[in-house]
Motif scaffolding. Sequence first.
Motif, PDB file in Angstrom:
ATOM      1  N   VAL A   1     -51.845  67.647 -57.988  1.00  0.00           N
ATOM      2  CA  VAL A   1     -50.539  67.797 -58.622  1.00  0.00           C
ATOM      3  C   VAL A   1     -50.639  67.493 -60.110  1.00  0.00           C
ATOM      4  CG1 VAL A   1     -48.178  66.912 -58.701  1.00  0.00           C
ATOM      5  CG2 VAL A   1     -49.283  67.293 -56.502  1.00  0.00           C
ATOM      6  N   LEU A   2     -51.371  66.429 -60.442  1.00  0.00           N
ATOM      7  CA  LEU A   2     -51.531  66.059 -61.853  1.00  0.00           C
ATOM      8  C   LEU A   2     -52.209  67.172 -62.642  1.00  0.00           C
ATOM      9  CD1 LEU A   2     -51.594  64.062 -64.231  1.00  0.00           C
ATOM     10  CD2 LEU A   2     -53.723  63.145 -63.282  1.00  0.00           C
ATOM     11  N   SER A   3     -53.388  67.610 -62.189  1.00  0.00           N
ATOM     12  CA  SER A   3     -54.128  68.628 -62.934  1.00  0.00           C
ATOM     13  C   SER A   3     -53.405  69.964 -62.928  1.00  0.00           C
ATOM     14  CB  SER A   3     -55.534  68.791 -62.354  1.00  0.00           C
ATOM     15  OG  SER A   3     -55.486  69.214 -61.007  1.00  0.00           O
ATOM     16  N   GLY A   4     -52.757  70.292 -61.784  1.00  0.00           N
ATOM     17  CA  GLY A   4     -52.025  71.557 -61.715  1.00  0.00           C
ATOM     18  C   GLY A   4     -50.847  71.596 -62.661  1.00  0.00           C
TER      19      GLY A   4
ATOM     20  N   LEU B   1     -58.388  71.873 -56.550  1.00  0.00           N
ATOM     21  CA  LEU B   1     -57.145  72.330 -55.916  1.00  0.00           C
ATOM     22  C   LEU B   1     -56.031  72.500 -56.947  1.00  0.00           C
ATOM     23  CD1 LEU B   1     -57.135  70.103 -52.691  1.00  0.00           C
ATOM     24  CD2 LEU B   1     -57.768  72.523 -52.886  1.00  0.00           C
ATOM     25  N   GLY B   2     -56.026  71.640 -57.957  1.00  0.00           N
ATOM     26  CA  GLY B   2     -54.996  71.730 -58.993  1.00  0.00           C
ATOM     27  C   GLY B   2     -55.088  73.016 -59.783  1.00  0.00           C
ATOM     28  N   PHE B   3     -56.317  73.447 -60.089  1.00  0.00           N
ATOM     29  CA  PHE B   3     -56.470  74.700 -60.826  1.00  0.00           C
ATOM     30  C   PHE B   3     -56.014  75.882 -59.969  1.00  0.00           C
ATOM     31  CE2 PHE B   3     -59.105  78.371 -62.180  1.00  0.00           C
ATOM     32  CZ  PHE B   3     -58.587  78.516 -63.452  1.00  0.00           C
ATOM     33  N   LEU B   4     -56.342  75.834 -58.665  1.00  0.00           N
ATOM     34  CA  LEU B   4     -55.889  76.900 -57.764  1.00  0.00           C
ATOM     35  C   LEU B   4     -54.360  76.905 -57.673  1.00  0.00           C
ATOM     36  CD1 LEU B   4     -58.525  76.540 -54.888  1.00  0.00           C
ATOM     37  CD2 LEU B   4     -58.495  78.200 -56.777  1.00  0.00           C
ATOM     38  N   PHE B   5     -53.779  75.702 -57.640  1.00  0.00           N
ATOM     39  CA  PHE B   5     -52.314  75.581 -57.619  1.00  0.00           C
ATOM     40  C   PHE B   5     -51.699  76.166 -58.893  1.00  0.00           C
ATOM     41  CE2 PHE B   5     -48.874  72.758 -59.249  1.00  0.00           C
ATOM     42  CZ  PHE B   5     -47.857  73.189 -58.415  1.00  0.00           C
TER      43      PHE B   5
ATOM     44  N   PHE C   1     -58.022  78.558 -68.061  1.00  0.00           N
ATOM     45  CA  PHE C   1     -58.698  77.320 -67.657  1.00  0.00           C
ATOM     46  C   PHE C   1     -58.752  76.348 -68.836  1.00  0.00           C
ATOM     47  CE2 PHE C   1     -62.720  74.880 -67.183  1.00  0.00           C
ATOM     48  CZ  PHE C   1     -62.347  74.146 -66.070  1.00  0.00           C
ATOM     49  N   GLN C   2     -58.352  75.099 -68.578  1.00  0.00           N
ATOM     50  CA  GLN C   2     -58.412  74.042 -69.592  1.00  0.00           C
ATOM     51  C   GLN C   2     -59.545  73.088 -69.218  1.00  0.00           C
ATOM     52  OE1 GLN C   2     -56.479  74.065 -72.251  1.00  0.00           O
ATOM     53  NE2 GLN C   2     -55.197  75.764 -71.608  1.00  0.00           N
ATOM     54  N   PRO C   3     -60.694  73.167 -69.871  1.00  0.00           N
ATOM     55  CA  PRO C   3     -61.872  72.407 -69.427  1.00  0.00           C
ATOM     56  C   PRO C   3     -61.709  70.892 -69.460  1.00  0.00           C
ATOM     57  CG  PRO C   3     -62.244  73.411 -71.591  1.00  0.00           C
ATOM     58  CD  PRO C   3     -60.971  73.991 -71.064  1.00  0.00           C
TER      59      PRO C   3
END
Length: 383
Positions: free
Chosen positions: A42-45, A325-329, A344-346
């Motif tokens: 959730v955080l990364s997404g 999972l966050g990137f997929l979200f 994408f944010q590395p």
Amino acid sequence: MAGEGSGMAKFSLYARMIFNSLVRRRSRMIIALLAVAIGAAVLSGLVTVYYDVPRQMEREFRAYGANMVLIPTGNSQVLLEKDLSAAAALLPPEKIVGIAPYLYGTVKVNEQPLMVAGTNFKQVSRVSPYWQVEGQWPGENPAGALIGAEVAERLALEPGQEITLVAADSGAEKKVVVQGIVRTGGAEENFIFVDLSLLQQLLGKAGQVSVAQVSIMAAQEELSSLARRLEEKAPGLTTRLVKRITQPEGIVLAKLRALVYLVTVVVLLLTLICVATTMMAVVTERRKEIGLKKALGAENRSIILEFLGESLTIGGGGGLLGAVLGFLFAQAVGLSVFGRAISFQPLIAPVAILVSIMVSGLACLIPVKMATGVEPAVVLRGE
């Protein structure tokens, strides 16, 4: 070299102990791992979406028309095309969607006075994609014209018909072919639109325009900065921001920022509580084991390192899984809401992993205090 070998052996033994401890209680540890992974996802997404949403929103808002207008300075009624070109050169080219110049005048068609606008149709299609054209855009045809719906109804015009434009002042004439009928629900429906160079010749205003509409992908702060830059360095023009476009964009982004902060804090708190609860249950289960270790001479430091290692391992593993999972979200949100992929944010992945490790370490404080507080004599008596 001997010291290094001894250190590696100790670390290997420590890692094996952590691994075995996690495997023995894998059901509880999987729950904690999933809690951390969900929190990290959730955080990364949300952060990925947050950083990419301004770019996506800029594209979406560009469908509503220009967000900057360039007009003549002072009492001047016209802009020179060379000044407009100089102003365009001051804007970042990668952010420019389009710059549509307009020259306005009055003509007669069948003795009826009408408003006419000369423009660059290719740029208009970029700046004002909301225009609904029945027929086709004139494209490269210098004699092609678009007719506003109100004008077309008044003159009973249809695509394919030829009309003669007569300059109201000089009586000069130009023939144009109606290639499309424009419907916008606005003032454009009362205009005839022709090629800019054709109208300049008809009105005798070579190299002149009345106004220019600019569509540029920039947030409100950046747009204001660009407007100030133009006024400082471009002579003969004044900038005006289209507030009905720029203000809603800024308001939406501010609310989105607040929402991301709130959701992130709530999710991290829930993750911390879940990990802390799991580790407390593990400490309760292992009270006899901890008591036996202490009775055999284990120090509180070794007990702390063991539980801290387990917690940080869960945090690192959950953070890594959550970052993926966050990137997929974020991609799913981008495709479903904007119809475009999220970039994408590395830096977000390592930040998500680091935050997950920190939260897991913080969640371990209470369980560690419980573990160090175990009294061997009391526990081994079965009390």
